[in-house]
Scaffold this active site. Structure first.
Site, PDB file in Angstrom:
ATOM      1  N   ASP A  28      13.166 -30.086 -40.445  1.00 19.30           N
ATOM      2  CA  ASP A  28      13.512 -30.220 -39.032  1.00 19.30           C
ATOM      3  C   ASP A  28      13.848 -28.850 -38.471  1.00 19.30           C
ATOM      4  OD1 ASP A  28      14.527 -32.108 -36.698  1.00 19.30           O
ATOM      5  OD2 ASP A  28      16.054 -30.561 -36.981  1.00 19.30           O
ATOM      6  N   TYR A  33      15.765 -22.526 -32.679  1.00 17.70           N
ATOM      7  CA  TYR A  33      16.364 -22.093 -33.945  1.00 17.70           C
ATOM      8  C   TYR A  33      15.850 -20.716 -34.371  1.00 17.70           C
ATOM      9  CZ  TYR A  33      17.652 -27.052 -34.538  1.00 17.70           C
ATOM     10  OH  TYR A  33      18.143 -28.334 -34.378  1.00 17.70           O
ATOM     11  N   LYS A  58      10.929 -28.987 -31.828  1.00 19.66           N
ATOM     12  CA  LYS A  58      11.493 -29.364 -30.533  1.00 19.66           C
ATOM     13  C   LYS A  58      11.145 -28.337 -29.463  1.00 19.66           C
ATOM     14  CE  LYS A  58      15.551 -30.958 -33.126  1.00 19.66           C
ATOM     15  NZ  LYS A  58      15.356 -30.085 -34.311  1.00 19.66           N
ATOM     16  N   HIS A  91      14.248 -31.210 -26.741  1.00 17.82           N
ATOM     17  CA  HIS A  91      15.524 -30.836 -27.356  1.00 17.82           C
ATOM     18  C   HIS A  91      16.733 -31.357 -26.570  1.00 17.82           C
ATOM     19  CE1 HIS A  91      17.179 -27.590 -30.282  1.00 17.82           C
ATOM     20  NE2 HIS A  91      18.012 -28.596 -30.178  1.00 17.82           N
TER      21      HIS A  91
END
Length: 263
Positions: A28, A33, A58, A91
């Site tokens: 994930d 990120y 996302k 997100h």
């Protein structure tokens, strides 16, 4: 395996190697990120077949809207060195508390998600942090309803109304931050159950979510904890124990309000 706040390629490579040996197959990640490229390289270096993996990604808030969502997906595919995603998520919703046109923004972003799904670039689509009112608004224009809603869920943050809604609408609940911010691991109910079961408090949290029928995506930078997080299928919680956990008051979470938004 969650990868939030893990961006070092060497650490990711070590974690992904160990995760693979432990039977993990889902990774994930998210554009926000800043580790998609590192994950792509790590999986490539591991030399495994792409079909063995389940990539979840996302689209970030700065890429809302039909065209920007499509562009963001293609950028993520390139960084991950893959030609499809197994799951693609919004997100965060455009926040009702700060965006006058939040309905239109969310609907337009979702149209982009639907187009990616129809073209086969993503095999499943969903959302993160969508409360009931966001999902109800989305239902008015969606042709394909979200298949997944990734939300903060853990002992002390039950989300009963939202998870019940998702069950009625056949939306899979994914528990992000299933261990909260770590403070819940000191909770006396969880610690007591851990002692009784010969487990760790984190394992009680994960078992609780799984037993409720939710997917969980715990994150760790400790390879040894990967086995611990997976080792939750040799015990179960009774109804009384589940009820005790359900009654735990708020004791430490991330706690971001989707209506206020995040930048």
């Amino acid at each position: 395996m969650g990868t939030w706040q893990i961006s070092d390629r060497d650490i990711l490579l070590e974690l992904i190697k160990e995760a693979y040996s432990q039977g993990y197959r889902m990774l994930d990640t998210a554009a926000a990120y800043s580790n998609e490229r590192q994950i792509g390289r790590a999986v490539s270096e591991l030399g495994t077949d792409r079909k063995e993996w389940f990539f979840s990604d996302k689209v970030w808030n700065t890429c809302r809207g039909y065209e920007k969502t499509r562009e963001a997906c293609r950028a993520s595919l390139k960084k991950l060195k893959t030609d499809y995603l197994d799951l693609y998520l919004i997100h965060w919703p455009a926040p009702a508390g700060t965006c006058a046109d939040w309905r239109e923004q969310n609907a337009d972003t979702w149209r982009g998600m639907e187009s990616l799904y129809r073209e086969g670039l993503v095999r499943a689509i969903g959302v993160c942090n969508f409360e009931v009112h966001y999902l109800e608004e989305l239902k008015k224009t969606a042709e394909v309803f979200p298949m997944v809603n990734q939300i903060e869920f853990h002992p002390g943050m039950e989300r009963a109304e939202l998870t019940a809604y998702c069950a009625r609408e056949n939306i899979c609940v994914e528990a992000s931050s299933p261990l909260g911010n770590g403070q819940i691991l000191q909770n006396e109910v969880l610690c007591g159950l851990a002692r009784e079961k010969g487990k760790q408090p984190a394992q009680i949290c994960l078992r609780y979510a799984v037993q409720k029928g939710f997917a969980v995506i715990p994150k760790t930078v400790n390879p040894g904890r990967l086995k611990e997080n997976r080792d939750i299928f040799d015990f179960s919680l009774t109804k009384e124990e589940m009820d005790r956990i359900r009654a735990i008051p708020y004791c430490g979470g991330i706690g971001i309000d989707p209506d206020e938004g995040i930048s």
